[in-house]
Design a protein around this motif. Structure first.
Motif, PDB file in Angstrom:
ATOM      1  N   VAL A   1       0.842  -1.198   0.000  1.00 40.89           N
ATOM      2  CA  VAL A   1       0.000   0.000   0.000  1.00 40.89           C
ATOM      3  C   VAL A   1       0.878   1.249   0.000  1.00 40.89           C
ATOM      4  CG1 VAL A   1      -1.721   1.285   1.339  1.00 40.89           C
ATOM      5  CG2 VAL A   1      -1.863  -1.207   1.192  1.00 40.89           C
ATOM      6  N   ILE A   2       1.946   1.216   0.790  1.00 45.57           N
ATOM      7  CA  ILE A   2       2.855   2.362   0.875  1.00 45.57           C
ATOM      8  C   ILE A   2       3.522   2.616  -0.474  1.00 45.57           C
ATOM      9  CG2 ILE A   2       5.012   3.181   1.924  1.00 45.57           C
ATOM     10  CD1 ILE A   2       4.151   1.660   4.480  1.00 45.57           C
ATOM     11  N   ARG A   3       4.013   1.563  -1.113  1.00 51.75           N
ATOM     12  CA  ARG A   3       4.700   1.726  -2.395  1.00 51.75           C
ATOM     13  C   ARG A   3       3.743   2.183  -3.497  1.00 51.75           C
ATOM     14  NH1 ARG A   3       9.706  -0.170  -2.901  1.00 51.75           N
ATOM     15  NH2 ARG A   3       9.484  -0.838  -5.047  1.00 51.75           N
ATOM     16  N   LYS A   4       2.521   1.659  -3.495  1.00 46.74           N
ATOM     17  CA  LYS A   4       1.543   2.066  -4.496  1.00 46.74           C
ATOM     18  C   LYS A   4       1.207   3.546  -4.348  1.00 46.74           C
ATOM     19  CE  LYS A   4      -3.039   1.065  -6.275  1.00 46.74           C
ATOM     20  NZ  LYS A   4      -4.293   0.354  -6.049  1.00 46.74           N
ATOM     21  N   GLY A   5       1.031   3.990  -3.122  1.00 47.33           N
ATOM     22  CA  GLY A   5       0.746   5.402  -2.892  1.00 47.33           C
ATOM     23  C   GLY A   5       1.936   6.283  -3.241  1.00 47.33           C
TER      24      GLY A   5
ATOM     25  N   TRP B   1       4.107   5.837  -5.627  1.00 52.18           N
ATOM     26  CA  TRP B   1       4.211   6.038  -7.077  1.00 52.18           C
ATOM     27  C   TRP B   1       3.325   7.183  -7.535  1.00 52.18           C
ATOM     28  CZ3 TRP B   1       7.994   4.840  -9.934  1.00 52.18           C
ATOM     29  CH2 TRP B   1       8.725   3.686  -9.715  1.00 52.18           C
ATOM     30  N   SER B   2       2.122   7.279  -6.959  1.00 50.87           N
ATOM     31  CA  SER B   2       1.220   8.342  -7.402  1.00 50.87           C
ATOM     32  C   SER B   2       1.507   9.675  -6.728  1.00 50.87           C
ATOM     33  CB  SER B   2      -0.235   7.931  -7.160  1.00 50.87           C
ATOM     34  OG  SER B   2      -0.447   7.714  -5.779  1.00 50.87           O
TER      35      SER B   2
ATOM     36  N   PHE C   1      10.363   9.194  -5.086  1.00 51.33           N
ATOM     37  CA  PHE C   1       9.714   7.965  -4.646  1.00 51.33           C
ATOM     38  C   PHE C   1      10.105   7.597  -3.212  1.00 51.33           C
ATOM     39  CE2 PHE C   1       9.736   3.314  -4.216  1.00 51.33           C
ATOM     40  CZ  PHE C   1       8.391   3.056  -4.423  1.00 51.33           C
ATOM     41  N   ASP C   2      11.393   7.665  -2.912  1.00 46.22           N
ATOM     42  CA  ASP C   2      11.853   7.294  -1.568  1.00 46.22           C
ATOM     43  C   ASP C   2      11.270   8.217  -0.497  1.00 46.22           C
ATOM     44  OD1 ASP C   2      13.342   5.160  -2.534  1.00 46.22           O
ATOM     45  OD2 ASP C   2      15.151   6.373  -2.767  1.00 46.22           O
ATOM     46  N   ASP C   3      11.172   9.501  -0.801  1.00 41.98           N
ATOM     47  CA  ASP C   3      10.579  10.436   0.157  1.00 41.98           C
ATOM     48  C   ASP C   3       9.100  10.126   0.367  1.00 41.98           C
ATOM     49  OD1 ASP C   3      12.983  11.750   0.441  1.00 41.98           O
ATOM     50  OD2 ASP C   3      12.502  13.290  -1.052  1.00 41.98           O
ATOM     51  N   ALA C   4       8.407   9.771  -0.705  1.00 38.70           N
ATOM     52  CA  ALA C   4       6.986   9.430  -0.585  1.00 38.70           C
ATOM     53  C   ALA C   4       6.799   8.148   0.223  1.00 38.70           C
ATOM     54  CB  ALA C   4       6.358   9.295  -1.970  1.00 38.70           C
ATOM     55  N   VAL C   5       7.730   7.189   0.096  1.00 35.61           N
ATOM     56  CA  VAL C   5       7.665   5.971   0.913  1.00 35.61           C
ATOM     57  C   VAL C   5       7.840   6.342   2.383  1.00 35.61           C
ATOM     58  CG1 VAL C   5       8.898   3.832   1.479  1.00 35.61           C
ATOM     59  CG2 VAL C   5       8.372   4.361  -0.896  1.00 35.61           C
TER      60      VAL C   5
ATOM     61  N   GLN D   1       0.816  10.756   2.341  1.00 36.92           N
ATOM     62  CA  GLN D   1       1.493  10.928   1.053  1.00 36.92           C
ATOM     63  C   GLN D   1       0.855  12.049   0.236  1.00 36.92           C
ATOM     64  OE1 GLN D   1       1.170   6.831  -0.176  1.00 36.92           O
ATOM     65  NE2 GLN D   1       3.304   6.420   0.388  1.00 36.92           N
ATOM     66  N   ARG D   2      -0.455  12.175   0.309  1.00 37.17           N
ATOM     67  CA  ARG D   2      -1.152  13.239  -0.416  1.00 37.17           C
ATOM     68  C   ARG D   2      -0.762  14.608   0.162  1.00 37.17           C
ATOM     69  NH1 ARG D   2      -6.870  11.953  -0.095  1.00 37.17           N
ATOM     70  NH2 ARG D   2      -6.314  10.284  -1.511  1.00 37.17           N
ATOM     71  N   ASP D   3      -0.664  14.694   1.489  1.00 38.48           N
ATOM     72  CA  ASP D   3      -0.244  15.948   2.120  1.00 38.48           C
ATOM     73  C   ASP D   3       1.181  16.312   1.705  1.00 38.48           C
ATOM     74  OD1 ASP D   3      -2.679  16.169   3.382  1.00 38.48           O
ATOM     75  OD2 ASP D   3      -1.954  15.470   5.340  1.00 38.48           O
TER      76      ASP D   3
END
Length: 180
Positions: free
Chosen positions: A30-34, A36-37, A45-49, A83-85
């Motif tokens: 779930v974390i990786r999928k979020g 990517w978007s 990508f790493d920061d979003a993870v 991740q959206r924030d």
């Protein structure tokens, strides 16, 4: 995604690192999928993870089983919101100068006084070699070449044949290489 037991969740909330690692492993898709978007300039990508992991930690601390929502759904919502924030924060106009800038190379430090003195001595030595080794035509052809003139342009300035200028330039280069 495998179901998350109540016992695993309680152990993770109490600070059990193995339980927390197991919980992270189960929620990582779930974390990786979020992630990517959520990618954007200023949020790779790493920061979003990492932001997703922060959301998961918040979900572990804030989960209330009495509300009747499964933990996996609650955690997924917390992860996506975090991740959206982060995406929203990274794409604000106030960050545009940072996102659009080009980083300076770190390995190119400004030369110190010693390096400047050595470079000055080397330049003086090269200029002395040019004066002693090269004929007037070779010197003129080399300096014109260093100024960006083509052999044809140099030939017009020096009132010589273009082939004579090319030959003089070749001789000058050969002499300076041999003098090194």
């Amino acid at each position: 995604m495998q179901p998350i037991s109540e016992e695993l969740l309680q152990r993770a909330a109490q600070g059990d690192e193995t339980a927390l690692a197991a919980l992270i492993a189960r929620m990582m898709p779930v974390i990786r999928k979020g992630a990517w978007s959520a990618q954007a300039p200023g949020l790779d990508f790493d920061d979003a993870v990492q932001e997703g992991l922060i959301g998961l930690f918040g979900a572990v601390r804030g989960y209330d089983p009495s509300r009747g929502v499964p933990f996996a759904a609650y955690a997924a919502n917390c992860i996506v919101n975090a991740q959206r924030d982060a995406h929203r924060a990274a794409t604000r106009k106030k960050h545009a100068p940072l996102n659009d800038s080009v980083p300076l190379p770190e390995d190119q430090a400004a030369p110190g006084p010693e390096e400047l003195a050595i470079a000055s001595e080397n330049r003086t030595d090269v200029l002395a070699q040019i004066d002693t080794l090269l004929s007037p035509l070779e010197r003129a052809a080399l300096l014109a070449s260093l100024d960006g003139l083509s052999p044809t342009q140099t030939a017009k300035v020096l009132d010589r044949a273009p082939r004579a200028v090319e030959n003089a330039l070749a001789r000058a280069r050969r002499k300076l290489r041999a003098a090194r």
